[in-house]
Design a protein around this motif. Structure first.
Motif, short mmCIF file in Angstrom:
data_model
loop_
_atom_site.label_atom_id
_atom_site.label_comp_id
_atom_site.label_asym_id
_atom_site.label_seq_id
_atom_site.Cartn_x
_atom_site.Cartn_y
_atom_site.Cartn_z
N SER A 195 0.82 -1.21 0.00
CA SER A 195 0.00 0.00 0.00
C SER A 195 0.85 1.26 0.00
O SER A 195 0.34 2.36 -0.19
CB SER A 195 -0.92 0.01 1.23
N PHE A 250 -17.33 5.56 -3.40
CA PHE A 250 -16.45 4.42 -3.16
C PHE A 250 -15.69 4.58 -1.85
O PHE A 250 -15.48 3.60 -1.12
CB PHE A 250 -15.48 4.22 -4.32
N ARG A 292 -17.80 3.26 0.94
CA ARG A 292 -17.89 1.78 0.92
C ARG A 292 -16.55 1.15 1.31
O ARG A 292 -16.52 0.16 2.04
CB ARG A 292 -18.33 1.30 -0.47
N ARG A 293 -15.44 1.73 0.84
CA ARG A 293 -14.12 1.19 1.17
C ARG A 293 -13.86 1.27 2.67
O ARG A 293 -13.36 0.33 3.28
CB ARG A 293 -13.03 1.94 0.40
N ARG A 294 -14.20 2.40 3.28
CA ARG A 294 -13.99 2.53 4.73
C ARG A 294 -14.81 1.49 5.49
O ARG A 294 -14.34 0.93 6.48
CB ARG A 294 -14.34 3.95 5.20
N ARG A 317 -15.71 -1.50 4.38
CA ARG A 317 -15.05 -2.81 4.16
C ARG A 317 -13.77 -2.91 4.98
O ARG A 317 -13.47 -3.96 5.54
CB ARG A 317 -14.74 -3.02 2.69
N GLU A 318 -13.01 -1.83 5.06
CA GLU A 318 -11.78 -1.85 5.86
C GLU A 318 -12.10 -2.02 7.34
O GLU A 318 -11.36 -2.69 8.06
CB GLU A 318 -10.96 -0.59 5.60
N LEU A 334 -14.24 -6.34 -0.62
CA LEU A 334 -13.47 -5.13 -0.92
C LEU A 334 -12.89 -5.19 -2.33
O LEU A 334 -12.96 -4.22 -3.10
CB LEU A 334 -12.37 -4.91 0.11
N GLN A 335 -12.34 -6.32 -2.69
CA GLN A 335 -11.77 -6.46 -4.03
C GLN A 335 -12.86 -6.31 -5.10
O GLN A 335 -12.66 -5.61 -6.11
CB GLN A 335 -11.07 -7.81 -4.18
N GLU A 350 -15.74 -4.69 -4.89
CA GLU A 350 -16.17 -3.30 -4.97
C GLU A 350 -15.12 -2.42 -5.63
O GLU A 350 -15.46 -1.48 -6.35
CB GLU A 350 -16.53 -2.78 -3.58
N THR A 351 -13.85 -2.72 -5.41
CA THR A 351 -12.78 -1.96 -6.04
C THR A 351 -12.81 -2.15 -7.56
O THR A 351 -12.71 -1.18 -8.32
CB THR A 351 -11.41 -2.37 -5.47
N HIS A 401 -15.70 -0.30 -8.97
CA HIS A 401 -15.42 1.14 -8.97
C HIS A 401 -14.51 1.52 -10.15
O HIS A 401 -14.77 2.51 -10.85
CB HIS A 401 -14.76 1.55 -7.64
#
Length: 146
Positions: free
Chosen positions: A27, A64, A67-69, A71-72, A110-111, A113-114, A117
């Protein structure tokens, strides 16, 4: 269910920790001096977006980010569940297995949704912009990280 040996249990835990460490390093958080341009930066700095495209992409990115937050947060909760299960039992049992499955489900979500996106972003681009975007996405998915 067959019992797993202590060595196999330790191997599973080390593999999980190595995967998490690899994700952290990949990352860019562990190597701040080796910052590669993000897809976001590339889109906004190299593709010469119109004002309308910029607004559309900003809306997609804000959605996004929420949604990412979420999922994290689920990934962190699964890790906490795994830590508690390991601490409680010190063996690979149903609790550890459930935590690992929860983590894998959250990571998969998460993957997914990424990817969705990224594909939604692509729909906003012109064919010429999309060709550059596609090359950058392909490079990001196929280039080995240091």
């Amino acid at each position: 269910m067959p019992r797993i040996s202590r060595g196999a249990f330790i191997t599973v835990i080390l593999a999980l920790l190595a995967g998490l460490a690899g994700g952290w390093v990949g990352s860019g958080r562990a190597l701040p001096g080796r910052h590669a341009q993000s897809l976001h930066e590339m889109v906004h700095h190299e593709l010469q977006l119109t004002a309308a495209q910029d607004r559309q992409l900003e809306s997609l990115e804000q959605d996004f980010a929420v949604r990412r937050r979420a999922r994290e947060a689920e990934l962190r909760a699964a890790n906490a569940q795994l830590a508690a299960a390991i601490q409680a039992r010190h063996e690979y049992g149903p609790e550890v297995e459930a935590a690992v499955e929860r983590f894998h489900a959250a990571m998969g979500a998460l993957q997914l949704e990424t990817v969705q996106h990224v594909l939604a972003m692509r729909k906003v681009l012109t064919p010429e912009q999309a060709a550059k975007f596609d090359r950058r996405v392909s490079e990001a998915l196929t280039t080995e990280q240091p």
